[in-house]
Design a protein around this motif. Structure first.
Motif, mmCIF file in Angstrom:
data_model
loop_
_atom_site.group_PDB
_atom_site.id
_atom_site.type_symbol
_atom_site.label_atom_id
_atom_site.label_comp_id
_atom_site.label_asym_id
_atom_site.label_seq_id
_atom_site.Cartn_x
_atom_site.Cartn_y
_atom_site.Cartn_z
ATOM 1 N N ARG B 82 12.870 9.073 -5.595
ATOM 2 C CA ARG B 82 11.922 10.010 -4.965
ATOM 3 C C ARG B 82 10.850 10.469 -5.940
ATOM 4 O O ARG B 82 10.447 11.630 -5.932
ATOM 5 C CB ARG B 82 12.626 11.245 -4.392
ATOM 6 N N LEU B 83 10.444 9.559 -6.824
ATOM 7 C CA LEU B 83 9.272 9.825 -7.653
ATOM 8 C C LEU B 83 8.131 9.166 -6.899
ATOM 9 O O LEU B 83 8.087 7.943 -6.787
ATOM 10 C CB LEU B 83 9.444 9.203 -9.046
ATOM 11 N N TRP B 84 7.231 9.980 -6.335
ATOM 12 C CA TRP B 84 6.220 9.418 -5.441
ATOM 13 C C TRP B 84 5.045 8.892 -6.255
ATOM 14 O O TRP B 84 3.996 9.513 -6.334
ATOM 15 C CB TRP B 84 5.771 10.448 -4.412
ATOM 16 N N ASN B 85 5.238 7.725 -6.842
ATOM 17 C CA ASN B 85 4.152 7.076 -7.592
ATOM 18 C C ASN B 85 3.265 6.301 -6.626
ATOM 19 O O ASN B 85 3.581 5.190 -6.228
ATOM 20 C CB ASN B 85 4.749 6.141 -8.651
ATOM 21 N N ILE B 86 2.147 6.917 -6.219
ATOM 22 C CA ILE B 86 1.197 6.237 -5.332
ATOM 23 C C ILE B 86 0.037 5.763 -6.191
ATOM 24 O O ILE B 86 -1.050 5.476 -5.699
ATOM 25 C CB ILE B 86 0.683 7.189 -4.218
ATOM 26 N N GLY B 87 0.234 5.740 -7.506
ATOM 27 C CA GLY B 87 -0.860 5.443 -8.432
ATOM 28 C C GLY B 87 -0.847 4.015 -8.936
ATOM 29 O O GLY B 87 -1.516 3.709 -9.924
ATOM 30 N N ALA B 88 -0.118 3.128 -8.268
ATOM 31 C CA ALA B 88 -0.012 1.754 -8.776
ATOM 32 C C ALA B 88 -1.388 1.087 -8.878
ATOM 33 O O ALA B 88 -1.619 0.278 -9.778
ATOM 34 C CB ALA B 88 0.909 0.928 -7.882
ATOM 35 N N VAL B 147 0.052 13.804 -5.188
ATOM 36 C CA VAL B 147 -1.396 14.063 -5.164
ATOM 37 C C VAL B 147 -2.046 13.606 -6.469
ATOM 38 O O VAL B 147 -3.112 12.984 -6.465
ATOM 39 C CB VAL B 147 -1.694 15.566 -4.959
ATOM 40 N N THR B 148 -1.385 13.915 -7.601
ATOM 41 C CA THR B 148 -2.020 13.589 -8.885
ATOM 42 C C THR B 148 -2.117 12.078 -9.086
ATOM 43 O O THR B 148 -3.117 11.586 -9.588
ATOM 44 C CB THR B 148 -1.249 14.225 -10.055
ATOM 45 N N THR B 149 -1.069 11.321 -8.663
ATOM 46 C CA THR B 149 -1.169 9.867 -8.836
ATOM 47 C C THR B 149 -2.282 9.310 -7.955
ATOM 48 O O THR B 149 -3.018 8.421 -8.366
ATOM 49 C CB THR B 149 0.165 9.165 -8.501
ATOM 50 N N LEU B 150 -2.418 9.863 -6.753
ATOM 51 C CA LEU B 150 -3.497 9.409 -5.865
ATOM 52 C C LEU B 150 -4.859 9.688 -6.477
ATOM 53 O O LEU B 150 -5.758 8.838 -6.475
ATOM 54 C CB LEU B 150 -3.390 10.123 -4.513
ATOM 55 N N LEU B 151 -5.021 10.901 -7.018
ATOM 56 C CA LEU B 151 -6.318 11.267 -7.593
ATOM 57 C C LEU B 151 -6.608 10.439 -8.846
ATOM 58 O O LEU B 151 -7.758 10.041 -9.096
ATOM 59 C CB LEU B 151 -6.349 12.757 -7.925
ATOM 60 N N LEU B 152 -5.551 10.164 -9.624
ATOM 61 C CA LEU B 152 -5.764 9.414 -10.860
ATOM 62 C C LEU B 152 -6.185 7.966 -10.600
ATOM 63 O O LEU B 152 -6.792 7.333 -11.462
ATOM 64 C CB LEU B 152 -4.501 9.451 -11.733
#
Lengths: 314, 349
Positions: B82-88, B147-152
């Motif tokens: 459940r670490l939501w890494n959407i920053g791939a 949110v932060t991974t998405l923004l990054l």
């Protein structure tokens, strides 16, 4: 330094702030409404993209501008219903469902746009909303051009922020919504269906997001360009945390954010290529992250956010 | 009508879920193909021949599957905890940039046997670093990493765009904004001659097998799963939550960075801002279709690659916008969520 003062003193800056803030205000209010009822809606980015496309498409095909806004709102509501079906009725992961909605809504928007709009060298245009001439106010020196040369949806979005604040904190409906986000079991005990409240909040909230997207193509700009939403949806999610789930603060946050965005755009031209333009474009995203770091611990998160509600199950 | 939690999850149902989900997505997309005025069955037939009809098509599909396997594994590893890494997506770009820069500026003269592993590690490290920022923000400031991974992602792509405009711009590219190239000896060898298919496929498959083992058979695998199922429970059971999440983030970010490094070393040779058509985001779909199982990721990535490569060919001949592939893949994610639900619950009157 004189550059910065000159920028701050120009009416154009303040007019731009309101214009840039409008889609953020609408998107943030939409997300806030969903989250107050306990549903995180990561579909926002895609819903804004679809709203931008479908609103523009309606006007391009001869509808008037307000019909375009309405069409966008209805499309947003439809995506909201899908999200509610998945997260409220079935109770699946709100993260994954929202990301799925974003991927689906944005690729569906691109598909329809490519299918229904002939490919042309320059993107086809529509006649967007024109600035409203307000008697007396628009003619005031400085204040007139700075604050009262906006299009109707901008004023509407500010009014909506105040309205949502009033509904959430001063009406029984708002109490039901907030309670559903805090403790849905208590709502059920009061004879109100938390499922119904969540459906309503997610549907209405998603409609607001889509209108925020439609503002981009129907007022701020006059054509639809894929990827034009550019992460505004994600910024809205950050703004909701920044605002600690309060509409008034959301309005303020969106304006503040828009101020920095408008300011960096002007600073960029003032500095004239001495600094890579990408550094300026990064600022809004970095600013959102910084704002989250500062406010996240203090923010009062709705206690049942991301908790699926299943009757008789804990 | 109400839903009742199943006591057992029937294995057959769990295996059938992605098949049913894909079938449902294809049926729904069929409506959209019909809307474009094209014959639906023929369109799907052409997608299949477009993806596998010739030697060239088949190798192209496999080439396209490589980054999807890696970003799929990145998402699967993170989501399990459940670490939501959407920053791939951003991690992929940074990994690609790091590999290209390391090749042309640092290790360019080294022989392939040394240079290739060094470049792969550099790419993976870049991805890790980018994910450590949101993880730190979560552990230190309680900021939701989603949110932060998405923004990054946006920050990372702008950063890469800046580098290929300035310091790392290829002076031989006639003014085009593209990065310094990966040197000849840093290029991944071809798996099949006269095609674009490179050994990156073998690396991706090997990593899938390794991760399947790690997930099922190691203490770390169990801890990561516990951290996902219930952070508080995991802490109570003695799982070091921060350290486990850190390890998960290193693996997840590393895989996404590796995807970028392999793409630039195996396919493009240099970085542009159109390196990835959303591999990072579609990795999420791949991971979910696989039910977060590393071996399932391979199959799911192959399905997505088939849609993307096949739809390009089909779109050219039948006039259906090739975005239909994106739509179908996204729909299969939504359908998969419903299918997974029914593996856990049954309907009761």
């Amino acid at each position: 330094m004189t550059d910065i003062l000159a920028i701050l003193a120009s009416a154009g800056l303040w007019a731009a702030v309101l214009r840039i803030a409008t889609p953020l205000i609408l998107g943030t209010l939409g997300e806030l409404l969903c989250e107050r009822a306990g549903v995180l809606n990561l579909g926002i980015e895609g819903i804004m993209t679809f709203g931008a496309m479908i609103g523009w498409l309606a006007v391009f095909n001869g509808a008037d501008l307000w019909t375009g806004i309405l069409v966008a709102a209805l499309s947003g509501a439809a995506f909201g219903l899908v999200h509610a079906l998945l997260t409220v009725t079935l109770g699946v992961s709100q993260h994954v469902s929202g990301l799925g909605i974003t991927l689906f809504a944005s690729s569906f928007a691109y598909y329809l746009f490519r299918l229904l709009v002939p490919v042309a060298g320059t993107p086809p245009k529509i006649l967007p909303f024109q600035p409203l001439q307000i008697p007396v106010l628009s003619d005031l020196p400085f204040i007139g051009p700075a604050l009262f040369t906006q299009t109707a949806p901008t004023y509407l979005s500010i009014a909506l922020a105040l309205l949502l604040g009033w509904v959430l904190f001063r009406t029984p409906l708002g109490l039901a919504i907030r309670m559903t986000g805090e403790n849905p079991h208590a709502v059920e005990a009061q004879g109100i269906s938390p499922v119904l409240v969540r459906y309503g909040a997610v549907t209405a909230g998603s409609a607001l997001m889509a209108v925020g997207g439609a503002f981009l193509t129907l007022s701020a700009f006059d054509s639809f360009i894929p990827t034009m939403v550019q992460g505004r949806g994600w910024v809205c999610i950050a703004l909701v945390v920044f605002a600690s789930w309060r509409p008034g603060l959301a309005l303020l946050g969106a304006l503040l954010f828009a101020f920095f965005d408008a300011f960096q755009l002007r600073l960029q031209t003032a500095l004239g290529g001495q600094v890579p333009y990408q550094l300026f474009l990064m600022l809004p995203y970095l600013l959102s992250i910084a704002a989250l770091a500062v406010t996240a611990r203090r923010a009062r998160v709705p206690q049942a956010l991301m908790q699926p509600y299943r009757r008789g199950e804990r | 009508m109400r839903f009742e939690r199943r006591v057992h999850r029937p294995a057959a149902l769990v295996l059938a879920a992605p098949v049913i989900a894909v079938a449902a997505a294809l049926a729904l997309s069929g409506v959209l193909i019909a809307l474009a005025g094209a014959p639906v069955l023929e369109a799907y037939g052409r997608i299949l021949t477009g993806a596998f009809g010739s030697r060239l098509a088949a190798t192209e599909t496999l080439t396209r599957a490589v980054p999807l396997i890696l970003t799929g594994l990145a998402a699967a590893t993170a989501f399990r905890a459940r670490l939501w890494n959407i920053g791939a997506e951003g991690q992929l770009y940074l990994g690609a940039m790091a590999a290209a820069a390391a090749s042309s500026l640092l290790f360019g003269s080294l022989p392939p046997a040394l240079q290739i592993p060094l470049l792969l590690v550099t790419g993976a490290l870049a991805g890790m670093v980018l994910l450590l920022v949101p993880l730190w923000l979560r552990l230190r400031f309680a900021v939701a990493e989603v949110v932060t991974t998405l923004l990054l992602n946006f920050v990372a792509i702008l950063f890469v765009s800046m580098l290929i405009d300035t310091a790392l711009k290829d002076p031989m590219a006639f003014g085009w904004p593209q990065s310094l190239p990966v040197t000849e000896s840093g290029t991944l060898p071809k798996l099949i001659p006269r095609s674009r298919l490179h050994v990156g496929l073998a690396i991706a498959l090997a990593l899938a097998v390794v991760l399947a083992f790690v997930q099922a058979r190691t203490v770390f695998g169990t801890r990561a799963r516990a951290a996902g199922l219930s952070p508080a429970g995991a802490v109570f059971a003695g799982v070091p939550l921060g350290r486990t999440l850190m390890q998960v983030a290193l693996i997840s970010g590393g895989l996404a960075g590796l995807a970028g490094a392999i793409e630039v070393m195996g396919v493009t040779g240099y970085v542009t801002t159109s390196l990835s058509p959303g591999y990072g985001y579609f990795g999420i779909v791949v991971a979910m279709l696989a039910n977060l199982n590393p071996l399932g990721v391979v199959a799911a990535a192959l399905f997505s690659a088939t849609m993307f490569v096949g739809a390009d060919a089909m779109g050219r001949t039948l006039g259906v916008p090739s975005y239909i592939a994106d739509v179908t893949v996204a729909l299969s994610l939504l359908a998969m969520l419903v299918a997974l639900f029914f593996t856990q619950y049954r309907v009761r009157r």
